[in-house]
Design a protein around this motif. Structure first.
Motif, PDB file in Angstrom:
ATOM      1  N   PHE A  97       2.827  -2.004  -1.035  1.00  0.00           N
ATOM      2  CA  PHE A  97       3.405  -2.277   0.271  1.00  0.00           C
ATOM      3  C   PHE A  97       4.878  -2.683   0.191  1.00  0.00           C
ATOM      4  O   PHE A  97       5.475  -3.044   1.198  1.00  0.00           O
ATOM      5  CB  PHE A  97       2.633  -3.384   0.979  1.00  0.00           C
ATOM      6  CG  PHE A  97       1.187  -3.046   1.226  1.00  0.00           C
ATOM      7  CD1 PHE A  97       0.844  -2.079   2.150  1.00  0.00           C
ATOM      8  CD2 PHE A  97       0.186  -3.687   0.534  1.00  0.00           C
ATOM      9  CE1 PHE A  97      -0.482  -1.762   2.388  1.00  0.00           C
ATOM     10  CE2 PHE A  97      -1.147  -3.379   0.753  1.00  0.00           C
ATOM     11  CZ  PHE A  97      -1.483  -2.415   1.693  1.00  0.00           C
TER      12      PHE A  97
ATOM     13  N   THR B  37      -0.306  -4.058   5.670  1.00  0.00           N
ATOM     14  CA  THR B  37       1.098  -3.706   5.874  1.00  0.00           C
ATOM     15  C   THR B  37       1.997  -4.938   5.846  1.00  0.00           C
ATOM     16  O   THR B  37       1.721  -5.942   6.499  1.00  0.00           O
ATOM     17  CB  THR B  37       1.265  -2.990   7.221  1.00  0.00           C
ATOM     18  OG1 THR B  37       0.512  -1.774   7.203  1.00  0.00           O
ATOM     19  CG2 THR B  37       2.722  -2.682   7.496  1.00  0.00           C
TER      20      THR B  37
ATOM     21  N   GLU C  94       4.357   0.082   4.901  1.00  0.00           N
ATOM     22  CA  GLU C  94       3.007   0.594   4.712  1.00  0.00           C
ATOM     23  C   GLU C  94       2.972   1.482   3.478  1.00  0.00           C
ATOM     24  O   GLU C  94       3.967   2.102   3.108  1.00  0.00           O
ATOM     25  CB  GLU C  94       2.570   1.402   5.934  1.00  0.00           C
ATOM     26  CG  GLU C  94       2.589   0.610   7.234  1.00  0.00           C
ATOM     27  CD  GLU C  94       2.216   1.456   8.429  1.00  0.00           C
ATOM     28  OE1 GLU C  94       1.375   2.368   8.268  1.00  0.00           O
ATOM     29  OE2 GLU C  94       2.768   1.220   9.521  1.00  0.00           O
TER      30      GLU C  94
ATOM     31  N   SER D  40       3.041 -10.510   6.188  1.00  0.00           N
ATOM     32  CA  SER D  40       2.214  -9.337   6.383  1.00  0.00           C
ATOM     33  C   SER D  40       1.261  -9.482   7.557  1.00  0.00           C
ATOM     34  O   SER D  40       1.053 -10.577   8.091  1.00  0.00           O
ATOM     35  CB  SER D  40       1.422  -9.072   5.097  1.00  0.00           C
ATOM     36  OG  SER D  40       0.395  -8.137   5.270  1.00  0.00           O
TER      37      SER D  40
END
Length: 580
Positions: A134, A155, A129, A173
């Motif tokens: 990311f 994330t 995160e 993701s």
């Protein structure tokens, strides 16, 4: 007099899927690494020697991910604040020693969710995160960036690097996309979308680099070309979300699911075998998996470690949460588990549905009290008695009868858990102990004998713990500042020199001959005080990360004694103590 480390029994993995799914495996040395609290545990699977276990405590935030280097000599671990540390995973020369840190970097602004190394052991990609990005790709020794991880809108939950040249990398993701990278330096190549309908949990290249698979909460397996990242095919695979995937060899891989099963697949997405995992309600949900050619290792959602081989499934038990109470060979923790230790082996000895606040034992049975408002009687792991309380207990005291201490009352039970007496105190107490003259409890600033009414002079700070020596001659009272006042049986002060703790004492235990008191506290230290020599103290300042929460003696002798301690780190440690 000396106190030296003897053995370590580590905690199990944390329950949160975001943590438990990050299971690392060192195929060369047959050991796993996983996060728990602020620690990373490195646990050999074939060794019965608890001194082979490593507990890395170099993070100040909760750990979230770990990955072995290809050589198995180093581990990269990440935490909830985006920090990544690289440290030596070689066996330590001294039990409980912390492995040396080789390098450390702030790689993200939020939790690190997954980490991978390249085949050379020189490059690392960490994902998770963040606000601006990311993921981060860098050289492990210098921290220099060697690529740009982009292409996701949420994330990033998984990452892997192809172990053949030319290198490729893939990330997955919560935005349901798989992003493919060329490199190094790693650069965006393509984003593959539309094949997963929910969060993707993990992604792995096959050992020969030919294939790439991703798995997700949508119960799907998706297969890609390992060289180009092109979509090949997909299949619904489980009846629950899939939280882990690992290749056994270049043609077969395994998946772990919330449907309580592990499945073996070939590279054409044909299911070769379904393995039903040991179940107790929903706790057999499988949230992490790694595999080699001869075994499969999984984590259940309750943290249990399962090792699957051709001859069956073996299970590794232990604690996940803070240790709350220990006796000679039984321990309890905040996750509700009660464990009996037979040498290096752990077996389930009971449980509560919540925090276990106290355990006491005699020669035949042991008793536990939990925040599920129950007291239970156990014998060899079997429940032989239970009583429902009308409020939350604080402490059990066993002296011929079983005394249950509450916030402002006490109840007396016989050893078959039949209530004999209840006494409303009229004041709040933190607990106490029983002397020959009766039950002694803490008040707001004194200690008081409930049966005789006799009370000590006010202490320097609020009393928090009372321990009466086995011979009844001394009463050790710890206050909220960590200082002890040692009284005789009539509340006359013997000494106030037991003042080495810098914060609250959490547990203490006398030796059987009443000469010494072992004490553990929030300051992480273990101190052993002497009645005959009050100014002398045996100490180990940093015994457990975040505090020593439980203390007990396994055996006692002048030249060979074993002290057992439990900590907020979920670990059980044994110490060799010599009083000679």
């Amino acid at each position: 007099m000396t106190i030296t480390p003897k053995s370590l029994f580590p905690p199990l993995p944390a329950t949160a899927r975001a943590q438990a799914a990050q299971l690392a495996y060192d195929v060369k040395n047959n050991r796993v690494a996983y996060p728990n609290g602020k620690s990373i545990v490195v646990r050999p699977l074939a060794s019965s020697d608890p001194t082979d276990t490593i507990q890395f405590t170099g993070h100040i935030y909760n750990t979230t991910a770990a990955a072995f280097s290809p050589s198995g000599n180093y581990i990269a671990s990440g935490d909830a604040n985006g920090n990544l540390k690289i440290w030596s995973a070689e066996k330590l020369s001294q039990t409980f020693e912390r492995p040396p840190i080789k390098s450390e970097f702030q790689v993200l602004s939020g939790p690190v969710r997954a980490i991978t190394w390249d085949a050379d052991g020189t490059r690392i990609i960490a994902v998770g995160e963040g606000k601006e990005k990311f993921g981060h790709c860098f050289s492990w020794d210098s921290g220099n960036s060697i690529g740009d991880i982009q292409g996701h809108a949420a994330t990033v939950t998984g990452v892997d690097i192809r172990q053949q040249r030319p290198y490729r990398a893939a990330t997955v993701s919560e935005d349901k996309a798989m992003v493919f990278f060329n490199g190094p330096p790693f650069k965006f190549d393509k984003s593959v979308r539309g094949h997963h309908t929910n969060s993707i949990q993990a992604v792995k290249f096959s050992p020969d680099g030919t294939h790439l698979v991703s798995v997700g909460s949508d119960r799907q397996i998706v297969l890609y070309d390992g060289k180009t990242g092109e979509y090949l095919k997909a299949t619904p695979a489980h009846q629950g979300g899939i939280y882990g995937v690992s290749w056994r060899d270049s043609n077969t891989f395994v998946t772990a699911s919330a449907d309580n099963t592990v499945k073996v697949w070939n590279s054409q997405l044909e299911c070769l075998k379904t393995i039903d995992m040991p179940s107790s309600g929903s706790v057999a949900q499988q949230v992490a998996i790694v595999a080699s050619e001869d075994q499969i290792i999984t984590f259940s959602v309750d943290g249990t470690i399962n090792v699957v081989k051709e001859d069956g499934i073996s299970t590794i038990y232990g604690h996940q949460g803070q240790i709350t109470s220990v006796t000679e060979n039984i321990s309890a923790s905040s996750d509700g588990s009660i464990i009996k230790w037979n040498g290096p082996e752990a077996v389930v000895a009971g449980s509560h549905s919540g925090y276990v606040c106290s355990i006491v034992s005699d020669s035949a049975n042991y008793y536990s009290a939990g925040w599920d408002d129950k007291v239970k009687k156990w014998q060899d792991g079997k429940l032989v008695g239970e009583v429902q309380l009308d409020s939350q207990p604080k402490q059990l005291i066993l002296r011929n009868k079983l005394t249950v201490v509450f916030e402002s009352k006490v109840e007396i039970y016989d050893l078959d858990l039949k209530k004999e007496h209840s006494n409303d105190l009229g004041f709040s107490t933190n607990g106490g102990d029983i002397s020959e003259n009766g039950l002694i409890l803490t008040t707001s600033n004194t200690v008081k004998n409930i049966e005789t009414g006799k009370e000590s002079a006010p202490l320097r700070a609020a009393p928090t713990l009372i321990r009466v020596s086995p011979n009844g001659e001394h009463i050790a009272v710890a206050d909220s500042a960590g200082k002890y006042t040692l009284y005789d049986s009539n509340f006359n002060v013997v000494t106030t020199r037991w003042a080495y703790h810098s914060s609250r004492v959490l547990d203490a235990q006398w030796t059987s001959d009443s000469k010494y008191l072992a004490s553990g506290g929030l300051d992480s230290g273990i101190f052993i005080y002497s009645v005959d020599r009050p100014s002398k103290v045996l100490k180990f300042p940093l015994a457990h990360q975040n505090g020593v929460t439980a203390i007990g003696w396994a055996n006692y002798g002048d030249s060979d004694s074993t002290l057992v301690s439990g900590g907020a780190d979920g670990a059980i440690k044994r110490w060799s103590v010599s009083f000679a």
